[in-house]
Scaffold this motif. Structure first.
Motif, mmCIF file in Angstrom:
data_model
loop_
_atom_site.group_PDB
_atom_site.id
_atom_site.type_symbol
_atom_site.label_atom_id
_atom_site.label_comp_id
_atom_site.label_asym_id
_atom_site.label_seq_id
_atom_site.Cartn_x
_atom_site.Cartn_y
_atom_site.Cartn_z
ATOM 1 N N LEU A 27 10.454 37.035 4.370
ATOM 2 C CA LEU A 27 9.434 37.881 4.987
ATOM 3 C C LEU A 27 8.221 38.015 4.078
ATOM 4 C CD1 LEU A 27 8.617 39.671 7.331
ATOM 5 C CD2 LEU A 27 9.855 41.568 6.275
ATOM 6 N N VAL A 28 8.453 38.152 2.773
ATOM 7 C CA VAL A 28 7.340 38.255 1.829
ATOM 8 C C VAL A 28 6.521 36.977 1.831
ATOM 9 C CG1 VAL A 28 6.755 38.413 -0.624
ATOM 10 C CG2 VAL A 28 8.393 40.000 0.353
ATOM 11 N N SER A 29 7.189 35.841 2.020
ATOM 12 C CA SER A 29 6.465 34.569 2.111
ATOM 13 C C SER A 29 5.515 34.586 3.313
ATOM 14 C CB SER A 29 7.459 33.416 2.233
ATOM 15 O OG SER A 29 6.779 32.184 2.324
ATOM 16 N N GLN A 30 5.988 35.120 4.431
ATOM 17 C CA GLN A 30 5.134 35.247 5.617
ATOM 18 C C GLN A 30 3.978 36.213 5.362
ATOM 19 O OE1 GLN A 30 7.434 36.213 9.130
ATOM 20 N NE2 GLN A 30 9.134 34.921 8.468
ATOM 21 N N ILE A 31 4.297 37.320 4.682
ATOM 22 C CA ILE A 31 3.273 38.315 4.371
ATOM 23 C C ILE A 31 2.209 37.712 3.463
ATOM 24 C CG2 ILE A 31 2.851 40.481 3.131
ATOM 25 C CD1 ILE A 31 5.586 41.398 4.119
ATOM 26 N N THR A 32 2.643 36.885 2.513
ATOM 27 C CA THR A 32 1.697 36.236 1.601
ATOM 28 C C THR A 32 0.693 35.406 2.390
ATOM 29 O OG1 THR A 32 3.355 36.134 -0.156
ATOM 30 C CG2 THR A 32 1.472 34.664 -0.364
ATOM 31 N N GLN A 61 -4.780 49.113 2.762
ATOM 32 C CA GLN A 61 -4.741 48.891 4.202
ATOM 33 C C GLN A 61 -4.555 47.415 4.525
ATOM 34 O OE1 GLN A 61 -4.724 51.381 6.594
ATOM 35 N NE2 GLN A 61 -4.050 49.611 7.811
ATOM 36 N N ILE A 62 -5.180 46.546 3.726
ATOM 37 C CA ILE A 62 -5.009 45.108 3.913
ATOM 38 C C ILE A 62 -3.540 44.731 3.733
ATOM 39 C CG2 ILE A 62 -5.530 42.826 2.920
ATOM 40 C CD1 ILE A 62 -8.349 43.862 2.327
ATOM 41 N N LEU A 63 -2.904 45.325 2.719
ATOM 42 C CA LEU A 63 -1.475 45.079 2.491
ATOM 43 C C LEU A 63 -0.640 45.533 3.689
ATOM 44 C CD1 LEU A 63 -0.647 46.095 -1.195
ATOM 45 C CD2 LEU A 63 -0.414 43.843 -0.155
ATOM 46 N N GLU A 64 -0.952 46.729 4.188
ATOM 47 C CA GLU A 64 -0.190 47.268 5.316
ATOM 48 C C GLU A 64 -0.382 46.407 6.557
ATOM 49 O OE1 GLU A 64 1.955 49.744 4.844
ATOM 50 O OE2 GLU A 64 1.282 49.647 2.768
ATOM 51 N N ASP A 65 -1.609 45.968 6.803
ATOM 52 C CA ASP A 65 -1.893 45.138 7.972
ATOM 53 C C ASP A 65 -1.174 43.799 7.901
ATOM 54 O OD1 ASP A 65 -3.509 47.136 8.937
ATOM 55 O OD2 ASP A 65 -5.399 46.200 8.328
ATOM 56 N N ALA A 66 -0.925 43.328 6.675
ATOM 57 C CA ALA A 66 -0.226 42.049 6.505
ATOM 58 C C ALA A 66 1.277 42.193 6.725
ATOM 59 C CB ALA A 66 -0.502 41.481 5.113
ATOM 60 N N GLY A 67 1.770 43.441 6.810
ATOM 61 C CA GLY A 67 3.178 43.668 7.109
ATOM 62 C C GLY A 67 4.026 44.114 5.941
ATOM 63 N N TRP A 68 3.378 44.597 4.866
ATOM 64 C CA TRP A 68 4.156 44.961 3.693
ATOM 65 C C TRP A 68 5.104 46.123 3.963
ATOM 66 C CZ3 TRP A 68 5.365 42.438 -0.458
ATOM 67 C CH2 TRP A 68 5.978 43.113 -1.509
ATOM 68 N N SER A 69 4.711 47.071 4.785
ATOM 69 C CA SER A 69 5.578 48.220 5.069
ATOM 70 C C SER A 69 6.896 47.785 5.696
ATOM 71 C CB SER A 69 4.872 49.210 5.995
ATOM 72 O OG SER A 69 3.917 49.959 5.289
ATOM 73 N N ILE A 119 6.395 48.953 -7.087
ATOM 74 C CA ILE A 119 6.089 47.546 -6.799
ATOM 75 C C ILE A 119 4.941 47.460 -5.804
ATOM 76 C CG2 ILE A 119 6.978 45.454 -5.693
ATOM 77 C CD1 ILE A 119 9.744 46.235 -6.829
ATOM 78 N N ARG A 120 5.041 48.269 -4.752
ATOM 79 C CA ARG A 120 3.998 48.241 -3.731
ATOM 80 C C ARG A 120 2.659 48.688 -4.314
ATOM 81 N NH1 ARG A 120 4.839 51.229 2.006
ATOM 82 N NH2 ARG A 120 5.213 53.021 0.645
ATOM 83 N N SER A 121 2.679 49.735 -5.147
ATOM 84 C CA SER A 121 1.446 50.214 -5.763
ATOM 85 C C SER A 121 0.836 49.154 -6.680
ATOM 86 C CB SER A 121 1.719 51.494 -6.562
ATOM 87 O OG SER A 121 2.122 52.535 -5.711
ATOM 88 N N ARG A 122 1.701 48.487 -7.450
ATOM 89 C CA ARG A 122 1.227 47.449 -8.358
ATOM 90 C C ARG A 122 0.582 46.310 -7.586
ATOM 91 N NH1 ARG A 122 -1.407 45.697 -12.528
ATOM 92 N NH2 ARG A 122 -0.693 43.677 -13.299
ATOM 93 N N LEU A 123 1.187 45.921 -6.490
ATOM 94 C CA LEU A 123 0.625 44.848 -5.675
ATOM 95 C C LEU A 123 -0.732 45.259 -5.113
ATOM 96 C CD1 LEU A 123 1.141 42.016 -4.638
ATOM 97 C CD2 LEU A 123 2.407 42.992 -2.714
ATOM 98 N N GLY A 124 -0.844 46.524 -4.691
ATOM 99 C CA GLY A 124 -2.118 47.026 -4.198
ATOM 100 C C GLY A 124 -3.182 47.034 -5.283
ATOM 101 N N GLN A 125 -2.792 47.381 -6.507
ATOM 102 C CA GLN A 125 -3.739 47.394 -7.628
ATOM 103 C C GLN A 125 -4.235 45.988 -7.955
ATOM 104 O OE1 GLN A 125 -1.528 49.304 -10.734
ATOM 105 N NE2 GLN A 125 -1.514 51.302 -9.714
ATOM 106 N N VAL A 126 -3.321 45.021 -7.946
ATOM 107 C CA VAL A 126 -3.702 43.635 -8.231
ATOM 108 C C VAL A 126 -4.679 43.140 -7.173
ATOM 109 C CG1 VAL A 126 -2.863 41.251 -8.314
ATOM 110 C CG2 VAL A 126 -1.614 43.062 -9.503
ATOM 111 N N LEU A 127 -4.371 43.437 -5.911
ATOM 112 C CA LEU A 127 -5.247 43.002 -4.825
ATOM 113 C C LEU A 127 -6.608 43.662 -4.945
ATOM 114 C CD1 LEU A 127 -5.534 41.389 -2.195
ATOM 115 C CD2 LEU A 127 -4.690 43.405 -0.966
#
Length: 259
Positions: A27-32, A61-69, A119-127
């Motif tokens: 699923l993360v591969s799809q989200i990527t 929001q970009i992360l959420e729209d991509a399906g991270w939640s 993890i989710r916060s870190r990914l958001g910070q990197v983005l």
């Protein structure tokens, strides 16, 4: 009663966790891919910079729209299900019903929640940091795509570690509490887990048997790590669970020695 059903119960819980983690990775591969497409679709000015300033909230929001939640919720559910799956094994070993420690269960899941949120916060910070940089200087789409892929794959590895560590912590907490409640003269330690082509010889000789504490403290695995904490060594898939001699007799669990 044979010990085989108890081993099967533990293996079933661990196999379920492995299966859902594999689904999570897919699923993360799809989200990527979805995340990369969203980033590549952001408007740019003539020199390649992003047209609009990106805020941390926008990056999230970009992360959420991509399906991270969806991925996050699925992994949390997997952790909870896998912890719950150990209850029948523990109940069968005489630790009570439905589980010997509700606190240990909540600790494992809460620990997983906190780590997964990090993890989710870190990914958001990197983005956010990379998109913010792209508003002041041109960054190629391929470069952003690479950064996104690296960050999401790192999140997969970390998430797997979180889930497995939470499960191991739950089992250790249960074992420690159970051992404290048992009379030492009547306490044995059940070495439980799979016996397959991946199993070390050290573990094959012990899996399915119960031992005195002194026998396990005196045992030496090839890794040189303490057996009571690490079993056969690095990445050992086995657990060591305290039981009474009465339970060992009732469940037809063989008693091993110092060898």
């Amino acid at each position: 009663m044979s010990i085989a059903p108890l081993i099967a119960a533990l293996e079933q819980g661990n196999t379920a966790l492995d299966s859902i983690l594999a689904e999570y990775e897919g699923l993360v591969s799809q989200i990527t891919g979805a995340l990369t497409r969203q980033v590549n679709g952001l408007e740019r000015v003539a020199d390649g910079r992003l047209m609009h300033e990106i805020s941390p909230l926008k990056a999230r929001q970009i992360l959420e729209d991509a399906g991270w939640s969806t991925a996050y919720s699925g992994l949390r559910s997997a952790l909870e299900q896998s912890v719950t799956a150990n209850a029948p094994l523990l109940e069968a070993l005489g630790y009570g019903s439905p589980a010997p420690s509700r606190r240990a269960f909540l600790t494992a899941v809460t620990m997983g929640d906190a780590e997964l949120d990090a993890i989710r916060s870190r990914l958001g910070q990197v983005l956010y940091s990379n998109l913010a940089q792209a508003t002041v200087m041109p960054i190629k789409q391929s470069t952003l795509a690479f950064v996104i892929q690296e960050a999401t794959q790192a999140s997969v590895a970390r998430a797997k570690s979180v889930a497995n560590t939470a499960m191991a912590g739950f089992q250790r907490d249960i074992a420690q509490q159970a051992a404290a409640d048992l009379p030492q003269s009547e306490t044995l330690y059940l070495y439980i887990g799979p016996k397959d082509d991946r199993t070390r010889d050290f573990c094959k000789r012990r899996a399915g048997k119960a031992f005195r504490l002194s026998d396990l403290l005196g045992a030496r695995n090839k890794s040189g790590l303490p057996v009571m904490r690490y079993g056969g060594g690095y990445n050992c898939r086995h657990s060591i669970i305290p039981i009474t001699r009465a339970i060992a007799a009732q469940r037809s669990i063989p008693i091993g020695g110092a060898a």
